[in-house]
Design an enzyme around this catalytic site. Structure first.
Site, mmCIF file in Angstrom:
data_model
loop_
_atom_site.group_PDB
_atom_site.id
_atom_site.type_symbol
_atom_site.label_atom_id
_atom_site.label_comp_id
_atom_site.label_asym_id
_atom_site.label_seq_id
_atom_site.Cartn_x
_atom_site.Cartn_y
_atom_site.Cartn_z
ATOM 1 N N ASN A 1 -109.298 7.689 -42.204
ATOM 2 C CA ASN A 1 -110.208 8.252 -42.374
ATOM 3 C C ASN A 1 -110.863 8.224 -43.314
ATOM 4 O O ASN A 1 -112.563 8.219 -44.125
ATOM 5 C CB ASN A 1 -110.651 9.475 -41.046
ATOM 6 C CG ASN A 1 -111.996 10.341 -41.841
ATOM 7 O OD1 ASN A 1 -112.984 9.951 -41.859
ATOM 8 N ND2 ASN A 1 -111.772 10.845 -42.345
ATOM 9 N N THR B 1 -123.107 14.065 -41.936
ATOM 10 C CA THR B 1 -122.253 14.785 -42.702
ATOM 11 C C THR B 1 -122.838 15.156 -44.182
ATOM 12 O O THR B 1 -123.807 14.436 -44.031
ATOM 13 C CB THR B 1 -120.869 13.890 -42.966
ATOM 14 O OG1 THR B 1 -121.219 13.154 -44.237
ATOM 15 C CG2 THR B 1 -120.006 13.057 -41.795
ATOM 16 N N TYR C 1 -118.731 -0.197 -52.614
ATOM 17 C CA TYR C 1 -118.509 0.795 -50.911
ATOM 18 C C TYR C 1 -118.636 -0.213 -49.783
ATOM 19 O O TYR C 1 -118.225 -0.775 -49.923
ATOM 20 C CB TYR C 1 -119.618 1.669 -51.191
ATOM 21 C CG TYR C 1 -119.316 2.704 -49.874
ATOM 22 C CD1 TYR C 1 -118.221 3.178 -49.215
ATOM 23 C CD2 TYR C 1 -120.587 1.840 -48.319
ATOM 24 C CE1 TYR C 1 -118.326 3.837 -48.355
ATOM 25 C CE2 TYR C 1 -119.755 2.255 -47.136
ATOM 26 C CZ TYR C 1 -119.555 3.433 -47.021
ATOM 27 O OH TYR C 1 -119.023 3.996 -46.116
ATOM 28 N N LYS D 1 -115.063 -1.135 -47.821
ATOM 29 C CA LYS D 1 -114.888 -1.499 -46.434
ATOM 30 C C LYS D 1 -114.934 -2.815 -45.977
ATOM 31 O O LYS D 1 -114.488 -2.864 -44.831
ATOM 32 C CB LYS D 1 -116.232 -0.955 -46.155
ATOM 33 C CG LYS D 1 -116.066 0.650 -46.125
ATOM 34 C CD LYS D 1 -115.941 1.199 -45.639
ATOM 35 C CE LYS D 1 -115.994 3.233 -45.786
ATOM 36 N NZ LYS D 1 -114.200 3.629 -45.415
ATOM 37 N N ALA E 1 -122.501 8.554 -40.349
ATOM 38 C CA ALA E 1 -122.109 10.515 -39.772
ATOM 39 C C ALA E 1 -122.875 10.802 -40.293
ATOM 40 O O ALA E 1 -123.426 10.720 -41.858
ATOM 41 C CB ALA E 1 -120.741 10.632 -39.363
ATOM 42 N N ASP F 1 -104.204 13.886 -51.829
ATOM 43 C CA ASP F 1 -104.848 13.464 -52.227
ATOM 44 C C ASP F 1 -103.898 11.548 -51.914
ATOM 45 O O ASP F 1 -103.105 11.408 -53.036
ATOM 46 C CB ASP F 1 -104.588 12.675 -53.968
ATOM 47 C CG ASP F 1 -105.627 12.524 -54.530
ATOM 48 O OD1 ASP F 1 -106.788 11.609 -53.548
ATOM 49 O OD2 ASP F 1 -106.463 11.950 -55.542
ATOM 50 N N VAL F 2 -104.661 10.974 -51.451
ATOM 51 C CA VAL F 2 -103.963 10.062 -50.538
ATOM 52 C C VAL F 2 -104.334 8.448 -51.093
ATOM 53 O O VAL F 2 -104.719 7.269 -50.715
ATOM 54 C CB VAL F 2 -104.158 9.299 -48.791
ATOM 55 C CG1 VAL F 2 -103.918 10.700 -48.584
ATOM 56 C CG2 VAL F 2 -105.617 9.956 -48.646
#
Length: 274
Positions: A89, A192, A157, A161, A190, A62-63
């Site tokens: 990412n 996804t 968010y 960013k 994207a 878990d980064v």
């Protein structure tokens, strides 16, 4: 874009952009080391690539946790002796995607900042320590057009960013003399599972059917995955050796204002056809 033999560390390889990047890089000859929280999915991606004769190591981690970032980068160093490039990412807006600012909880705030900024900061910190002694490297951060184009109900968010974009510039300046290039790929959404979920939320809020790729206007369609991965590969490769502190927009002109076009207004008004 020669990636052959390059050691590339990629975060969030169990799905979406990270998984597509890991597959593409490995098939271009890179030695990929990926990290993700879902060990079953990550090992599946790595095993499939190794079965094809390519190189990929998967690390369960878990980064958003600094110690896990260090362990991830150390795994690449132990396996290959260096890290040539890092792709940050991992990111996301949390669940639900759209939350009015007055309703954002501390937990939602912390989750989004951890995903979009904390993970990139501490993975970069760990990678830079090795890249400096190795004579250089490349770091690529995956950002979003909402980092510069304000969007209601996605404030945390968006600001995380925006901070990620500035982290790119700060690191590029600080480590310029060490030969470390730091750049951003800006996407406009994207195709996804995460973006599909967000689209479903918009449809529910407007009491409209969920639109499809065929019926969405160009201005609000997501960026195709191949274009995103190609941009990431370029910034990891020696072909971009003169490029640093730059944001490469692969976002269907959203950063330029396409999100405010008549097409978007038509879409949000329920007229989904082009």
């Amino acid at each position: 874009m020669a990636l052959d033999g390059k050691v590339i560390a990629v975060t969030g390889v169990t799905t979406g952009i990270g998984r597509a990047a890991a597959r593409s890089f490995a098939r271009q000859g890179a030695l990929v080391v990926g990290v993700g929280r879902r060990s079953d999915r990550g090992e599946q991606v790595a095993a499939a690539l190794r079965a094809e004769g390519h190189s990929m190591i998967f690390v369960t981690g878990d980064v958003t946790r600094p110690d896990e970032c260090t362990r991830f980068i150390d795994t690449a160093i132990t396996a290959h002796g260096r890290v040539d490039a890092l792709v940050n990412n991992v990111g996301g807006s949390g669940t639900p995607t759209y939350v009015p600012t007055v309703d954002v909880t501390p937990a939602q705030f912390d989750e989004s900042v951890a995903l979009n900024l904390r993970s990139a900061f501490f993975c970069s910190q760990a990678a830079v320590k090795h890249m400096r002694t190795a004579g250089g490297g490349a770091i690529v951060n995956v950002s979003s057009c909402v980092g510069t184009q304000a969007m209601a109900t996605q404030v945390v968010y968006a600001i995380s960013k925006a901070a990620l974009d500035h982290l790119t510039r700060c690191l590029a300046v600080e480590y310029l003399e060490d030969g470390i290039r730091v750049n951003t790929v800006v996407i406009g959404g994207a195709m996804t599972k995460q973006s599909a979920r967000a689209l479903s939320e918009v449809a529910a809020a407007t009491h409209r059917p969920v639109p499809t790729a065929e019926t969405l206007p160009d201005a609000v369609q997501g960026t195709d995955m191949d274009s995103i991965v190609d941009a990431l590969a370029f910034l990891c490769s020696d072909a971009s050796r003169g490029v640093t502190a730059t944001a490469v927009a692969v976002d269907r002109a959203r950063s330029a204002g396409a999100v405010f076009s008549a097409a978007l207004l038509d879409a949000l008004g329920g007229r989904w056809n082009r």
